[in-house]
Scaffold this active site. Sequence first.
Site, PDB file in Angstrom:
ATOM      1  N   GLU A  56       0.833  -1.204   0.000  1.00 31.53           N
ATOM      2  CA  GLU A  56       0.000   0.000   0.000  1.00 31.53           C
ATOM      3  C   GLU A  56       0.870   1.258   0.000  1.00 31.53           C
ATOM      4  OE1 GLU A  56      -0.113  -2.619   1.892  1.00 31.53           O
ATOM      5  OE2 GLU A  56      -2.041  -2.931   2.865  1.00 31.53           O
ATOM      6  N   CYS A  79      -2.647  -3.820   6.965  1.00 24.74           N
ATOM      7  CA  CYS A  79      -2.281  -4.042   8.366  1.00 24.74           C
ATOM      8  C   CYS A  79      -2.618  -2.809   9.200  1.00 24.74           C
ATOM      9  CB  CYS A  79      -0.803  -4.406   8.493  1.00 24.74           C
ATOM     10  SG  CYS A  79       0.321  -3.056   8.131  1.00 24.74           S
ATOM     11  N   ALA A 158      10.790 -36.390  -9.926  1.00 25.22           N
ATOM     12  CA  ALA A 158      10.767 -36.586 -11.381  1.00 25.22           C
ATOM     13  C   ALA A 158      10.523 -38.067 -11.602  1.00 25.22           C
ATOM     14  CB  ALA A 158      12.106 -36.172 -11.977  1.00 25.22           C
ATOM     15  N   SER A 172      19.115 -43.493 -11.647  1.00 27.83           N
ATOM     16  CA  SER A 172      18.022 -42.521 -11.786  1.00 27.83           C
ATOM     17  C   SER A 172      18.459 -41.218 -12.438  1.00 27.83           C
ATOM     18  CB  SER A 172      17.437 -42.222 -10.402  1.00 27.83           C
ATOM     19  OG  SER A 172      18.423 -41.666  -9.569  1.00 27.83           O
ATOM     20  N   THR A 200      19.043 -40.676  -0.296  1.00 27.99           N
ATOM     21  CA  THR A 200      19.212 -39.818  -1.478  1.00 27.99           C
ATOM     22  C   THR A 200      20.541 -39.083  -1.398  1.00 27.99           C
ATOM     23  OG1 THR A 200      16.831 -39.564  -1.671  1.00 27.99           O
ATOM     24  CG2 THR A 200      18.167 -37.890  -2.768  1.00 27.99           C
ATOM     25  N   ASP A 204      22.915 -39.943  -4.519  1.00 28.85           N
ATOM     26  CA  ASP A 204      23.080 -38.909  -5.552  1.00 28.85           C
ATOM     27  C   ASP A 204      24.205 -37.930  -5.234  1.00 28.85           C
ATOM     28  OD1 ASP A 204      20.874 -40.125  -6.565  1.00 28.85           O
ATOM     29  OD2 ASP A 204      19.474 -38.486  -6.148  1.00 28.85           O
ATOM     30  N   LEU A 208      22.325 -29.610  -3.699  1.00 31.34           N
ATOM     31  CA  LEU A 208      21.057 -29.003  -3.260  1.00 31.34           C
ATOM     32  C   LEU A 208      21.067 -27.475  -3.271  1.00 31.34           C
ATOM     33  CD1 LEU A 208      20.044 -31.408  -0.306  1.00 31.34           C
ATOM     34  CD2 LEU A 208      19.460 -31.600  -2.728  1.00 31.34           C
ATOM     35  N   ARG A 211      21.178 -23.210  -8.755  1.00 31.61           N
ATOM     36  CA  ARG A 211      22.154 -22.763  -9.749  1.00 31.61           C
ATOM     37  C   ARG A 211      21.464 -22.427 -11.062  1.00 31.61           C
ATOM     38  NH1 ARG A 211      23.856 -27.405  -7.376  1.00 31.61           N
ATOM     39  NH2 ARG A 211      23.654 -28.677  -9.228  1.00 31.61           N
ATOM     40  N   SER A 225      19.330 -39.963  10.889  1.00 35.93           N
ATOM     41  CA  SER A 225      19.240 -40.194  12.336  1.00 35.93           C
ATOM     42  C   SER A 225      20.578 -40.586  12.946  1.00 35.93           C
ATOM     43  CB  SER A 225      18.156 -41.230  12.651  1.00 35.93           C
ATOM     44  OG  SER A 225      18.399 -42.390  11.899  1.00 35.93           O
TER      45      SER A 225
HETATM   46  C1  AOF Z   1       0.039  -5.116   4.456  1.00 31.00           C
HETATM   47  N1  AOF Z   1       0.712  -4.900   3.305  1.00 31.00           N
HETATM   48  O1  AOF Z   1       2.372  -5.362   1.904  1.00 31.00           O
HETATM   49  C2  AOF Z   1       2.212  -6.664   3.830  1.00 31.00           C
HETATM   50  C3  AOF Z   1       1.455  -6.925   5.014  1.00 31.00           C
HETATM   51  O2  AOF Z   1       6.947  -6.325  10.021  1.00 31.00           O
HETATM   52  P1  AOF Z   1       6.117  -5.632   8.987  1.00 31.00           P
HETATM   53  O3  AOF Z   1       5.824  -4.209   9.305  1.00 31.00           O
HETATM   54  O4  AOF Z   1       6.638  -5.834   7.586  1.00 31.00           O
HETATM   55  O5  AOF Z   1       4.672  -6.351   9.048  1.00 31.00           O
HETATM   56  C4  AOF Z   1       4.529  -7.695   8.653  1.00 31.00           C
HETATM   57  C5  AOF Z   1       3.088  -8.118   8.806  1.00 31.00           C
HETATM   58  O6  AOF Z   1       2.236  -7.233   8.060  1.00 31.00           O
HETATM   59  C6  AOF Z   1       2.806  -9.518   8.271  1.00 31.00           C
HETATM   60  O7  AOF Z   1       2.885 -10.490   9.280  1.00 31.00           O
HETATM   61  C7  AOF Z   1       1.377  -9.377   7.748  1.00 31.00           C
HETATM   62  O8  AOF Z   1       0.441  -9.505   8.791  1.00 31.00           O
HETATM   63  C8  AOF Z   1       1.346  -7.957   7.249  1.00 31.00           C
HETATM   64  N2  AOF Z   1       1.809  -7.904   5.859  1.00 31.00           N
HETATM   65  N3  AOF Z   1       0.386  -6.133   5.261  1.00 31.00           N
HETATM   66  O9  AOF Z   1      -0.860  -4.345   4.778  1.00 31.00           O
HETATM   67  C9  AOF Z   1       1.778  -5.626   2.959  1.00 31.00           C
HETATM   68  N4  AOF Z   1       3.303  -7.410   3.535  1.00 31.00           N
HETATM   69 ZN    ZN Z   2       0.898  -2.890   6.020  1.00 28.83          ZN
END
Ligand code: AOF
Ligand code: ZN
Length: 368
Positions: A56, A79, A158, A172, A200, A204, A208, A211, A225
């Site tokens: 936002e 948020c 795969a 494989s 694995t 192999d 991991l 690249r 384990s």
């Molecule tokens: C929004 N817009 O683009 C995102 C949101 O630590 P902060 O400030 O980056 O907050 C992270 C939290 O905000 C995340 O856990 C989620 O609840 C929200 N993310 N909210 O309005 C955004 N990335």
């Molecule tokens: Zn936000």
Amino acid sequence: MPPTEADQPLMARALQLARRGEGRVEPNPMVGCVIVRDGQIVGEGWHQRFGGPHAEVEALAAAGAAARGGTAYVTLEPCCHHGKTPPCTAALIDAGVTRVVAGCTDPNPQVAGQGLAQLAKAGVQTAVGIAEDEAADLIAPFRKLMQQGRPWIIAKWAMSLDGKIAAADGSSQWISGPESRAEVHKLRGRVDAVLVGRGTARRDDPLLTARPPGPRTPVRIVLDSQATLSLESQLVRTAGDGPVIVAASRQASSQRIAALEKQGVEVLSLSEQDHAARFESLLAELGRRHMTNVLVEGGGQVFGSLLALGAIDEVYAFVAPKLLGGAAAPGPVGGAGVAGIDAAIHLAAPEIMPFGNDVLIRARVRHD
Ligand code: AOF
Ligand code: ZN
């Protein structure tokens, strides 16, 4: 004003923008935002990296004064809390946005509907539920981590067209073609960890790594384990270049653990007796480390354990146009399997993409 047909393409655009953050924003959710005034897009933004401005805020900066009297389309509820950045609700209100259309609500308990409630209280019109399925799917790994404290598990294999991951003699490499393997490297470069079983790792001797590198450097994890991973393996020899974790049990010899640690490997000594409980405890530990996505690359026993635990969230199955045959040649998922056809694990409608001569079938497990 409730959401209308006209809102659809704008939310679709916001979703498209959000995906640009993939691999860069985790453990935050991907979020996109479009600001519209008098039918024109006046600002676009997305959450670009963890710790950075929210979608936002980016879109409002792009729109400037044109945001006043406009509508903000956000894939996720804005948020209303002070995290690493100030609340988006305040930024939207201050900018004079008069309507906010959100894709879905934020599962973060610090937000969870309160963002929309705050906007409504300030006289901003709110609507939620436009393209809700896509908006919710986009943040499914974030939601799982928030609600269950566990990473999203992607099982990748795969196989030949007749469902084999190796020939009867065990060979494989390689079943899938170079285009598929390049796609796997892309996938590795956006996840928090790549996990394999001891078998694995031994057979192999994989690196991991991604690249070429992607936006994230995955932690490389071996389920082992007894901590028997060879000191000569590529994983151990490159432990200084990128993290390697050996998930061991209390039965592992302390000399083996010390030798691995000396090479820079982190050894987790998991105390649970049985294999399944240890796996659960490892996943919880990865959750505590804020890992959002974990890619599991086999082998069959590991997939079998995950299936039994109900822990697979998504499958990437590369199918190569080859026939291997052989009653003894293995399929991708081992273990005991489901009790009967009625107990089959169901997946949502798959996405199907060609890679060279192979086909990728990508689908999410339905946990409902
Ligand atoms: C929004 N817009 O683009 C995102 C949101 O630590 P902060 O400030 O980056 O907050 C992270 C939290 O905000 C995340 O856990 C989620 O609840 C929200 N993310 N909210 O309005 C955004 N990335
Ligand atoms: Zn936000």
